[in-house]
Design a protein around this motif. Structure first.
Motif, PDB file in Angstrom:
ATOM      1  N   GLY A  89      46.240  33.509  48.977  1.00 31.00           N
ATOM      2  CA  GLY A  89      44.901  33.958  49.355  1.00 31.00           C
ATOM      3  C   GLY A  89      44.913  35.317  50.034  1.00 31.00           C
ATOM      4  O   GLY A  89      45.861  35.681  50.721  1.00 31.00           O
ATOM      5  N   PHE A  90      43.856  36.071  49.813  1.00 27.20           N
ATOM      6  CA  PHE A  90      43.740  37.397  50.408  1.00 27.20           C
ATOM      7  C   PHE A  90      42.428  37.536  51.163  1.00 27.20           C
ATOM      8  O   PHE A  90      41.445  36.862  50.867  1.00 27.20           O
ATOM      9  CB  PHE A  90      43.818  38.491  49.340  1.00 27.20           C
ATOM     10  N   ARG A  91      42.450  38.422  52.118  1.00 29.76           N
ATOM     11  CA  ARG A  91      41.258  38.906  52.804  1.00 29.76           C
ATOM     12  C   ARG A  91      41.175  40.383  52.496  1.00 29.76           C
ATOM     13  O   ARG A  91      42.192  41.044  52.300  1.00 29.76           O
ATOM     14  CB  ARG A  91      41.371  38.690  54.316  1.00 29.76           C
ATOM     15  N   TRP A  92      39.971  40.896  52.485  1.00 25.26           N
ATOM     16  CA  TRP A  92      39.816  42.312  52.188  1.00 25.26           C
ATOM     17  C   TRP A  92      38.523  42.828  52.801  1.00 25.26           C
ATOM     18  O   TRP A  92      37.620  42.076  53.111  1.00 25.26           O
ATOM     19  CB  TRP A  92      39.847  42.578  50.686  1.00 25.26           C
ATOM     20  N   VAL A  93      38.516  44.145  52.972  1.00 22.82           N
ATOM     21  CA  VAL A  93      37.329  44.837  53.466  1.00 22.82           C
ATOM     22  C   VAL A  93      37.003  45.935  52.464  1.00 22.82           C
ATOM     23  O   VAL A  93      37.868  46.740  52.110  1.00 22.82           O
ATOM     24  CB  VAL A  93      37.559  45.461  54.862  1.00 22.82           C
ATOM     25  N   ASP A  94      35.776  45.955  51.993  1.00 17.73           N
ATOM     26  CA  ASP A  94      35.300  46.989  51.086  1.00 17.73           C
ATOM     27  C   ASP A  94      34.270  47.811  51.860  1.00 17.73           C
ATOM     28  O   ASP A  94      33.315  47.251  52.410  1.00 17.73           O
ATOM     29  CB  ASP A  94      34.660  46.358  49.847  1.00 17.73           C
ATOM     30  N   ILE A  95      34.486  49.119  51.895  1.00 18.06           N
ATOM     31  CA  ILE A  95      33.623  50.022  52.659  1.00 18.06           C
ATOM     32  C   ILE A  95      33.036  51.049  51.703  1.00 18.06           C
ATOM     33  O   ILE A  95      33.781  51.734  51.003  1.00 18.06           O
ATOM     34  CB  ILE A  95      34.415  50.726  53.777  1.00 18.06           C
ATOM     35  N   LYS A  96      31.729  51.138  51.687  1.00 18.94           N
ATOM     36  CA  LYS A  96      31.044  52.144  50.869  1.00 18.94           C
ATOM     37  C   LYS A  96      30.180  52.992  51.792  1.00 18.94           C
ATOM     38  O   LYS A  96      29.342  52.463  52.517  1.00 18.94           O
ATOM     39  CB  LYS A  96      30.171  51.475  49.815  1.00 18.94           C
ATOM     40  N   GLN A  97      30.397  54.301  51.746  1.00 15.28           N
ATOM     41  CA  GLN A  97      29.574  55.213  52.540  1.00 15.28           C
ATOM     42  C   GLN A  97      28.602  55.933  51.632  1.00 15.28           C
ATOM     43  O   GLN A  97      28.965  56.389  50.551  1.00 15.28           O
ATOM     44  CB  GLN A  97      30.447  56.247  53.246  1.00 15.28           C
ATOM     45  N   LEU A  98      27.374  56.032  52.107  1.00 12.34           N
ATOM     46  CA  LEU A  98      26.341  56.760  51.380  1.00 12.34           C
ATOM     47  C   LEU A  98      25.665  57.712  52.355  1.00 12.34           C
ATOM     48  O   LEU A  98      25.460  57.379  53.519  1.00 12.34           O
ATOM     49  CB  LEU A  98      25.324  55.786  50.782  1.00 12.34           C
ATOM     50  N   LEU A 101      17.680  50.497  54.678  1.00 12.34           N
ATOM     51  CA  LEU A 101      18.169  49.242  54.093  1.00 12.34           C
ATOM     52  C   LEU A 101      17.580  49.031  52.693  1.00 12.34           C
ATOM     53  O   LEU A 101      18.290  48.616  51.772  1.00 12.34           O
ATOM     54  CB  LEU A 101      17.825  48.070  55.009  1.00 12.34           C
ATOM     55  N   ALA A 102      16.305  49.338  52.513  1.00  5.38           N
ATOM     56  CA  ALA A 102      15.677  49.210  51.192  1.00  5.38           C
ATOM     57  C   ALA A 102      16.328  50.161  50.200  1.00  5.38           C
ATOM     58  O   ALA A 102      16.577  49.794  49.042  1.00  5.38           O
ATOM     59  CB  ALA A 102      14.174  49.474  51.295  1.00  5.38           C
ATOM     60  N   ALA A 103      16.621  51.388  50.632  1.00  2.00           N
ATOM     61  CA  ALA A 103      17.278  52.353  49.752  1.00  2.00           C
ATOM     62  C   ALA A 103      18.672  51.868  49.370  1.00  2.00           C
ATOM     63  O   ALA A 103      19.093  52.002  48.218  1.00  2.00           O
ATOM     64  CB  ALA A 103      17.345  53.726  50.426  1.00  2.00           C
ATOM     65  N   LEU A 104      19.385  51.297  50.316  1.00  2.52           N
ATOM     66  CA  LEU A 104      20.721  50.764  50.026  1.00  2.52           C
ATOM     67  C   LEU A 104      20.643  49.640  49.008  1.00  2.52           C
ATOM     68  O   LEU A 104      21.393  49.621  48.022  1.00  2.52           O
ATOM     69  CB  LEU A 104      21.383  50.263  51.315  1.00  2.52           C
ATOM     70  N   ILE A 105      19.739  48.704  49.213  1.00  3.39           N
ATOM     71  CA  ILE A 105      19.578  47.580  48.283  1.00  3.39           C
ATOM     72  C   ILE A 105      19.229  48.086  46.884  1.00  3.39           C
ATOM     73  O   ILE A 105      19.652  47.522  45.886  1.00  3.39           O
ATOM     74  CB  ILE A 105      18.520  46.589  48.811  1.00  3.39           C
ATOM     75  N   HIS A 140      31.201  38.343  54.885  1.00  5.45           N
ATOM     76  CA  HIS A 140      30.502  38.991  55.996  1.00  5.45           C
ATOM     77  C   HIS A 140      30.055  40.371  55.533  1.00  5.45           C
ATOM     78  O   HIS A 140      30.859  41.126  54.985  1.00  5.45           O
ATOM     79  CB  HIS A 140      31.419  39.147  57.214  1.00  5.45           C
ATOM     80  N   GLU A 141      28.811  40.688  55.781  1.00  6.24           N
ATOM     81  CA  GLU A 141      28.283  41.992  55.365  1.00  6.24           C
ATOM     82  C   GLU A 141      27.572  42.667  56.527  1.00  6.24           C
ATOM     83  O   GLU A 141      26.714  42.070  57.176  1.00  6.24           O
ATOM     84  CB  GLU A 141      27.313  41.811  54.206  1.00  6.24           C
ATOM     85  N   PHE A 142      27.952  43.927  56.733  1.00  5.73           N
ATOM     86  CA  PHE A 142      27.382  44.757  57.787  1.00  5.73           C
ATOM     87  C   PHE A 142      26.863  46.044  57.169  1.00  5.73           C
ATOM     88  O   PHE A 142      27.491  46.603  56.266  1.00  5.73           O
ATOM     89  CB  PHE A 142      28.436  45.134  58.833  1.00  5.73           C
ATOM     90  N   VAL A 143      25.754  46.536  57.684  1.00  2.17           N
ATOM     91  CA  VAL A 143      25.257  47.864  57.323  1.00  2.17           C
ATOM     92  C   VAL A 143      25.195  48.664  58.611  1.00  2.17           C
ATOM     93  O   VAL A 143      24.564  48.240  59.588  1.00  2.17           O
ATOM     94  CB  VAL A 143      23.872  47.795  56.648  1.00  2.17           C
ATOM     95  N   LEU A 144      25.868  49.802  58.601  1.00  2.00           N
ATOM     96  CA  LEU A 144      25.920  50.679  59.768  1.00  2.00           C
ATOM     97  C   LEU A 144      25.089  51.914  59.497  1.00  2.00           C
ATOM     98  O   LEU A 144      25.237  52.548  58.445  1.00  2.00           O
ATOM     99  CB  LEU A 144      27.361  51.102  60.060  1.00  2.00           C
ATOM    100  N   VAL A 145      24.253  52.285  60.425  1.00  3.78           N
ATOM    101  CA  VAL A 145      23.455  53.503  60.309  1.00  3.78           C
ATOM    102  C   VAL A 145      23.992  54.495  61.338  1.00  3.78           C
ATOM    103  O   VAL A 145      24.029  54.192  62.530  1.00  3.78           O
ATOM    104  CB  VAL A 145      21.956  53.227  60.559  1.00  3.78           C
ATOM    105  N   LEU A 176      28.153  50.509  54.174  1.00  2.00           N
ATOM    106  CA  LEU A 176      28.136  49.103  53.813  1.00  2.00           C
ATOM    107  C   LEU A 176      29.556  48.579  53.955  1.00  2.00           C
ATOM    108  O   LEU A 176      30.480  49.086  53.319  1.00  2.00           O
ATOM    109  CB  LEU A 176      27.652  48.929  52.366  1.00  2.00           C
ATOM    110  N   ILE A 177      29.736  47.606  54.840  1.00  2.00           N
ATOM    111  CA  ILE A 177      31.044  46.988  55.042  1.00  2.00           C
ATOM    112  C   ILE A 177      30.946  45.531  54.627  1.00  2.00           C
ATOM    113  O   ILE A 177      30.131  44.773  55.164  1.00  2.00           O
ATOM    114  CB  ILE A 177      31.504  47.078  56.508  1.00  2.00           C
ATOM    115  N   VAL A 178      31.774  45.148  53.656  1.00  4.04           N
ATOM    116  CA  VAL A 178      31.872  43.760  53.234  1.00  4.04           C
ATOM    117  C   VAL A 178      33.281  43.289  53.544  1.00  4.04           C
ATOM    118  O   VAL A 178      34.255  43.906  53.126  1.00  4.04           O
ATOM    119  CB  VAL A 178      31.559  43.598  51.726  1.00  4.04           C
ATOM    120  N   ALA A 179      33.384  42.192  54.295  1.00  6.03           N
ATOM    121  CA  ALA A 179      34.670  41.578  54.632  1.00  6.03           C
ATOM    122  C   ALA A 179      34.640  40.167  54.066  1.00  6.03           C
ATOM    123  O   ALA A 179      33.737  39.384  54.391  1.00  6.03           O
ATOM    124  CB  ALA A 179      34.853  41.551  56.149  1.00  6.03           C
TER     125      ALA A 179
END
Length: 172
Positions: free
Chosen positions: A26-35, A48-52, A152-157, A166-169
């Motif tokens: 099994g693995f854990r991972w973090v995917d980070i996307k910056q916009l 948030l609407a623009a991100l979605i 787990h999903e976080f959106v940082l402004v 957008l951080i997904v763990a």
């Protein structure tokens, strides 16, 4: 620029679920996307609407990558996600959730700890606003959406940098 956002950097950090058992598959991972967003004043709900609405949001995080016309986001049907489902949380709470998920026993290897500090926790610390996508319930989960043990999903402004992250763990 799509949805008022322009995709910039992406980062992916992958590590074994168990630091003690290297045979565990099994693995854990973090995917980070910056916009990036423009300097025009937009409230956080608008961001948030623009991100979605952005194609980078159309990622099932199960190996298929971003599908520009895809109907899924993580374990959820894309149409089930709206800005009001993101709850504002404190930096301390975000760090706690991420640390508890990454290594409940706090035994992260030095290199992984450094990667998480640089790529995740530094971004959390720089954010003006932090939003957490709570569990949406079974009706929002797509046909094979339970492939992750945790999601787990976080959106940082970060207004000073003109950036939304957008951080997904997750586990698989």
């Amino acid at each position: 620029m799509e949805s008022g956002l322009a995709h910039g950097e992406s980062v992916f950090i992958n590590f074994r679920r168990s630091m003690r058992d290297p045979k565990e598959h099994g693995f854990r991972w973090v995917d980070i996307k910056q916009l990036r967003f423009s300097a025009d004043p937009v409230d956080d709900e608008g961001l948030l609407a623009a991100l979605i609405g952005h194609e980078q949001f159309r990622d099932d995080y199960a190996g298929g990558g971003v599908l520009p016309d895809g109907p899924r986001h993580g374990p959820y049907w894309l149409g089930s996600i709206t800005p009001d489902l993101y709850a504002p949380i404190s930096q301390e709470k975000a760090v706690q959730i991420l640390r508890d998920w990454a290594a409940p026993l706090r035994d992260l290897p030095t290199g992984l700890e450094a990667d998480l500090r640089r790529e995740v926790f530094a971004r959390v610390a720089a954010a003006d606003g932090i939003y957490y996508l709570n569990e949406l319930g079974d009706e929002a989960v797509h046909d094979w959406g339970r492939v992750h043990d945790c999601f787990h999903e976080f959106v940082l402004v970060d207004r000073a940098a003109g950036r939304i992250t957008l951080i997904v763990a997750a586990d698989d």
